[in-house]
Motif scaffolding. Structure first.
Motif, short mmCIF file in Angstrom:
data_model
loop_
_atom_site.label_atom_id
_atom_site.label_comp_id
_atom_site.label_asym_id
_atom_site.label_seq_id
_atom_site.Cartn_x
_atom_site.Cartn_y
_atom_site.Cartn_z
N ALA A 1 0.80 -1.22 0.00
CA ALA A 1 0.00 0.00 0.00
C ALA A 1 0.83 1.27 0.00
N TYR A 2 2.13 1.16 0.31
CA TYR A 2 2.96 2.34 0.56
C TYR A 2 4.09 2.48 -0.45
N THR A 3 4.72 3.65 -0.43
CA THR A 3 5.83 3.97 -1.33
C THR A 3 7.16 3.58 -0.69
N SER A 4 7.87 2.67 -1.34
CA SER A 4 9.20 2.27 -0.90
C SER A 4 9.86 1.54 -2.05
N TYR A 5 11.15 1.24 -1.92
CA TYR A 5 11.81 0.49 -2.97
C TYR A 5 11.16 -0.88 -3.14
N PHE B 1 -2.18 2.69 -2.39
CA PHE B 1 -3.53 2.91 -1.85
C PHE B 1 -3.54 3.07 -0.34
N PHE B 2 -2.42 3.56 0.22
CA PHE B 2 -2.29 3.68 1.67
C PHE B 2 -3.43 4.47 2.32
N PHE C 1 -8.85 0.65 2.19
CA PHE C 1 -7.74 0.14 2.99
C PHE C 1 -7.82 0.64 4.42
N VAL C 2 -8.26 1.87 4.62
CA VAL C 2 -8.30 2.47 5.95
C VAL C 2 -9.46 1.94 6.79
N GLN D 1 3.63 8.68 4.88
CA GLN D 1 2.37 8.02 4.56
C GLN D 1 1.82 7.26 5.76
N HIS D 2 2.68 6.53 6.47
CA HIS D 2 2.23 5.78 7.64
C HIS D 2 1.72 6.72 8.74
#
Length: 346
Positions: A111-115, A146-147, A152-153, A203-204
């Motif tokens: 759901a999140y942005t990372s490598y 889609f964080f 998702f929430v 984001q978190h």
């Protein structure tokens, strides 16, 4: 946009004792992880018969997506491929290509942005297109991160409310949001404009605030990390959840919210349900772990909504998001530059 198939793209996991070490070698290839560390992690899988729950969870999610698409009258078949175990992305691409599919819209279970959640999947797709020889015939696009999507929430809001109600007799309750730790440098690279923790941490933090607002709770809360690995000398995001639990004072109720994960896979079952729960007991706390989205109806519905917003080229101003950071932008397609005439819009 026109698409003729959906690809459920995930991490993968072993499905028997003989799979465990080969799987872990796939996961850690090129990262310099010593054999003894692999053996330590293997214990977690062997405790569960060498079977990771993630594959069955993806089978369940695939079935739930198929049911939701059929319910809405959307004629898009769903294929499933993994990064680290059968079925691999190459298997999925060969299967969908044999079925005549050419323009694929991927749901990545991150759901999140990372490598590891974005760029590495792009690299995996590029490699799979090359290994299958399908680069000129298949195009892969993916839905946005889609964080902060309502689908998702919502399951986390529901879970936090239920957990707080279960701990209503506690005098002092703390809500601990937890996600996978990553190297600090990699976090920064995910979005330097957001500071040292990058977009990943931002984001978190934003999602944690949205969940607390949705749960209508003013309980103290924090963001912590789990499952650190790699060279001990390399800085990773902190604090570790177990250290954070030990540092809490005057807390007798603890809500653990695994917002970094979409399903109850091995790191949730072991690192949270085993180790973090033990830390809570050792520190005199009653703890409740909130479920991950899994196949929660809101989550499944939200994923199909995300497919449709990409299919229908919904403008950003109309894309739902529950934090000031969203909606996160789309990604460019990979593979063939197909003429839209070869596919049909559902």
């Amino acid at each position: 946009m026109s698409y003729d198939a959906v690809l459920l793209a995930s991490f993968g996991g072993p499905e028997g004792q003989d799979d465990v070490i080969p799987f872990l070698k796939n996961v850690t290839r090129g990262k310099g992880i010593p054999e003894e560390r692999l053996e330590e992690v293997a214990v977690h899988y062997r405790h569960h018969g060498g079977v990771s729950p993630i594959n069955q969870q993806n089978r369940d999610l695939k079935a739930a997506l198929e049911a939701e698409l059929e319910k809405r009258g959307i004629d898009l078949p769903v294929y499933w491929g993994n990064r680290n175990w059968d079925p691999y992305f190459t298997d999925a691409l060969r299967e969908l290509h044999a079925d005549g599919k050419r323009d694929v819209l991927a749901i990545v279970t991150s759901a999140y942005t990372s490598y590891s959640g974005v760029k590495q999947y792009h690299e995996d797709f590029e490699r799979a297109l090359d290994e299958t020889g399908l680069r000129d015939e298949v195009r892969i696009s993916r839905i946005r991160e889609f964080f902060d999507h309502p689908g998702f929430v919502a399951p986390f809001v529901e879970g936090v409310r239920a957990a707080l109600d279960e701990l209503k007799d506690a005098e002092n309750t703390h809500v601990m949001f937890v996600t996978h730790s990553i190297p600090t440098a990699a976090a920064t690279e995910s979005g330097p404009e957001y500071g040292e923790g990058g977009a990943y941490e931002a984001q978190h933090l934003a999602v944690a605030e949205a969940i607390m607002a949705g749960a209508e709770s003013d309980a103290p809360h924090s963001l912590v990390y789990q499952s650190r690995s790699g060279n001990p000398a390399t800085p990773w995001l902190e604090p570790d959840i177990n250290d954070a639990i030990a540092d809490l004072s005057d807390v007798d109720g603890l809500v653990i919210v695994p917002i970094g994960f979409v399903s109850d896979h091995m790191e949730v079952l072991w690192d949270l349900d085993n180790e973090a729960m033990e830390s809570a007991r050792e520190n005199g706390m009653r703890a409740v772990r909130v479920p991950t989205p899994g196949i929660h109806p809101a989550y499944v519905t939200g994923l199909v909504d995300l497919l449709l917003e990409r299919i229908n080229s919904v403008p950003d101003s109309e894309r739902p998001h529950m934090t000031p950071l969203g909606p996160w932008p789309d990604h460019e397609p990979q593979g063939a530059a197909l003429d839209s005439a070869v596919t049909q819009t559902p």
